[in-house]
Design an enzyme around this catalytic site. Structure first.
Site, PDB file in Angstrom:
ATOM      1  N   CYS A 118       0.845  -1.199   0.000  1.00 26.68           N
ATOM      2  CA  CYS A 118       0.000   0.000   0.000  1.00 26.68           C
ATOM      3  C   CYS A 118       0.892   1.265   0.000  1.00 26.68           C
ATOM      4  O   CYS A 118       1.867   1.323  -0.756  1.00 26.68           O
ATOM      5  CB  CYS A 118      -0.948  -0.071   1.199  1.00 26.68           C
ATOM      6  SG  CYS A 118      -2.408   0.995   1.114  1.00 26.68           S
ATOM      7  N   ALA A 119       0.577   2.237   0.831  1.00 22.62           N
ATOM      8  CA  ALA A 119       1.342   3.485   0.836  1.00 22.62           C
ATOM      9  C   ALA A 119       2.739   3.321   1.434  1.00 22.62           C
ATOM     10  O   ALA A 119       3.515   4.286   1.460  1.00 22.62           O
ATOM     11  CB  ALA A 119       0.576   4.565   1.595  1.00 22.62           C
TER      12      ALA A 119
END
Lengths: 207, 207
Positions: free
Chosen positions: A100-101
């Site tokens: 993800c981030a």
């Protein structure tokens, strides 16, 4: 194979536990949760804390790192203890990875310049601001840097890496142990398949 | 909607964090990890501890319970504080649920007699010893008791229940936020699809 997963305030729990489960189940793998200091670290919902059992200083040379994402990446990107540990650990890893981030933390450590990488669909394109080439795929491998898309994609990434690190049979054995034969009740996991009016509310849930 | 997830020694982390992530992301849902006493509880690999923030006594009437599985169920089945809490909480829940071998704890609480239920493929058939009807499906609903198959099946169960508890759009929004569009690199998540010689080693990993 020693895997380190760093925790910082407001990480997303599944970004950690998806890859953790795949890799900790695998014979010969040890996974350690690390943080600036050992102790509990609270997630993005404020309702789940996992315990880091070692500090960054205590685990400088893991074979693999898995950097989770979460709303906390916005602050963590300026956390020099974390970003410095990622940059230094990467010098010696077999695999440097993110979910993800978490890829923005790899970028902050200077690791994604000129590299193909992914992130959550909501902000993958912003990786270009760090000199990376954004790729809209679930798992992206560029040399020994491997990035996964949003939250649940860490499971697929970890199974892929487990097969690369050992063999296909070992990865399949772990998949079978976890009964990972997903049957999502809806086909709404990407902005291409979800109803268009859900894109804004979905981003609001994870920011 | 207040969801309680009990932790006991040697639970499987993904059994907790799969449903947790789906439900904690959902607007209007609160998830609390509970245990005999508040504090960290260590998982089946010995390398991950999550913190219970309330005791069973402090949360007697949640709207929903999610009972995880793990090798620790073998001991937890005789833990009267846990089993008694499950039985008492069930009197008032909207949904009483389990993941993987967590269904054996529902059975120990007397909740599965004459009911259709599932568990991990490795021991689902043993539910018959408790008077339940074993069902080889990923998510099984019998009234307000919902059981999921092994480990990763809790994600599918939670999305199904979220849609039932709110509406399909809300569940799809959470699915999109989590980017839950799984792409397992292998088709080995069930004993029907995995190479037959991996069944024994897979069971050894999770026992």
């Amino acid at each position: 194979m020693h895997v380190a997963i760093p925790l910082y305030p407001r990480y997303t729990a599944l970004d950690v536990v998806g890859p953790y489960t795949v890799l900790a189940f695998a014979p010969g793998f040890t996974v350690t949760l690390v943080a600036a200091e050992p102790g509990p670290v609270v997630d993005d919902q404020g309702s789940l804390a996992m315990t880091a059992t070692a500090s960054y200083a205590e685990l400088p040379r893991p074979d693999m790192i898995v950097v989770p994402g979460g709303p906390g990446t916005a602050a963590a990107i300026s956390d020099q203890a974390l970003v410095g540990w990622i940059a230094a650990a990467h010098q010696h890893t077999r695999w440097t990875t993110s979910v993800c981030a978490g890829s923005f933390l790899l970028a902050a450590a200077g690791l994604l310049t000129g590299r193909r990488a992914t992130s959550h669909w909501g902000w993958v394109d912003r990786l270009a601001d760090f000199g990376a080439e954004p790729v809209h795929e679930r798992v992206v491998t560029d040399g020994r840097i491997v990035t996964a898309a949003g939250v649940s994609a860490g499971i697929d990434m970890a199974l892929t890496l487990l097969a690369e690190s050992t063999d296909v049979s070992t990865a399949q054995t772990v998949q079978l142990a976890m009964e990972y034969a997903p049957e999502p009740p809806f086909d709404a996991g990407t902005p291409q398949t979800a109803p268009a009016n859900l894109i804004k509310p979905a981003l609001a849930l994870i920011r």
